[in-house]
Design an enzyme around this catalytic site. Structure first.
Site, short mmCIF file in Angstrom:
data_model
loop_
_atom_site.label_atom_id
_atom_site.label_comp_id
_atom_site.label_asym_id
_atom_site.label_seq_id
_atom_site.Cartn_x
_atom_site.Cartn_y
_atom_site.Cartn_z
N PRO A 195 0.84 -1.21 0.00
CA PRO A 195 0.00 0.00 0.00
C PRO A 195 0.87 1.26 0.00
CG PRO A 195 -0.56 -1.46 1.83
CD PRO A 195 0.70 -1.98 1.22
N GLU A 196 0.59 2.13 -0.93
CA GLU A 196 1.29 3.41 -1.01
C GLU A 196 0.37 4.50 -0.47
OE1 GLU A 196 4.36 4.09 -2.08
OE2 GLU A 196 5.00 2.31 -3.19
#
Ligand SMILES: [Zn+2]
Length: 270
Positions: A2-3
């Site tokens: 996840p960014e």
């Protein structure tokens, strides 16, 4: 992994179910993720009301009315599941709201983390102390980059991944932003012209906001029983596209920088 945009859409998705809601029940089903769950977490949050949510870099923030904030990081594989049909073995933290929704923090690889801090001490949270400005906030400007890059001979791409210079940018978004700003990833940061730094600020915001918008379109599904918060696919211009044509007539190339793959177009990034 996840960014920042995934964390932002996760926070927005959770907001719909948590803001203004009472935490009727909270349970942790094991002792730790990357590190131990905070002692007293369950006692501190049971019966508390969520007064707001937020994000700092790649951390999600859940503020409650007792002056405390639960900070979560999704690590490599973390996601929140909303009203799952059944809890699974990787649902390590489970919140039940006063309205009856069940929110499960699922993290198969357990590189994520959960912390509990006094809300007025958030700036002193170790991971936040040395963070640079938020990429979507007012602190990120061409002038900020010019100051941070002055006399630096390190490649601009590596400095953009340095959380002390700008918070929360990961490999994919740095590649995409440099491509849009038409800046060579290996250019010494101190040699990038001010005009290019201005383009870079605009490009960083654009790639993040487009990704958040794309994630937002999947949020509609979140209310369904199988809904999951956390991931969505994106159409990258250069990331993962080695050998494919660029709009300029060039070809996307890849090389390794600081142990990570850099994707770029040697023809239009100068
Ligand atoms: Zn090109």
């Amino acid at each position: 992994m996840p960014e920042l945009p995934e964390v932002e859409t996760t926070v927005r998705g959770l907001t719909r179910f948590l803001e203004g809601e009472r935490i009727a029940r909270i349970a942790v089903n094991r002792a730790d993720l990357r590190r131990a769950f905070p002692p007293g977490l369950v006692q501190a949050l049971t019966g508390a009301t969520v007064i707001g949510l937020g994000r700092r870099a790649k951390y999600g923030l859940i503020h409650v009315n007792r002056g405390q904030t639960m900070i979560f990081h999704l690590g490599m594989s973390g996601r929140w599941r909303i009203d799952p049909e059944a809890l699974g073995k990787h649902d390590h933290l489970v919140i039940e709201t006063g309205a009856g929704h069940v929110l499960a923090l699922n993290d198969a690889r357990r590189f994520g983390s959960v912390d509990l801090v006094d809300t007025d001490q958030l700036d002193g949270f170790p991971a936040f102390m040395a963070l640079g400005p938020e990429p979507l906030g007012p602190g990120l400007t061409a002038k900020h980059f010019a100051n941070a890059f002055e006399n630096r001979i390190a490649a601009i791409k590596l400095l953009l991944l340095d959380q002390r210079i700008v918070a929360g940018l990961g490999n994919i978004y740095v590649c995409e932003a440099l491509y849009r700003a038409r800046i060579r990833p290996d250019k010494p940061a101190g040699q990038v012209a001010t005009a290019a730094l201005g383009r870079l600020v605009i490009a960083i915001r654009a790639v993040l906001e487009e990704a958040i918008a794309a994630g937002g379109s999947t949020i509609r599904d979140y209310a369904q029983p199988s809904g999951e918060l956390g991931y969505f696919a994106n159409a990258w211009k250069v990331y993962g596209r080695e050998g494919e044509p660029c709009e300029c007539g060039g070809k996307v190339a890849r090389f390794v920088q600081g142990g990570r793959s850099t994707f770029w177009c040697p023809k239009c990034q100068k």
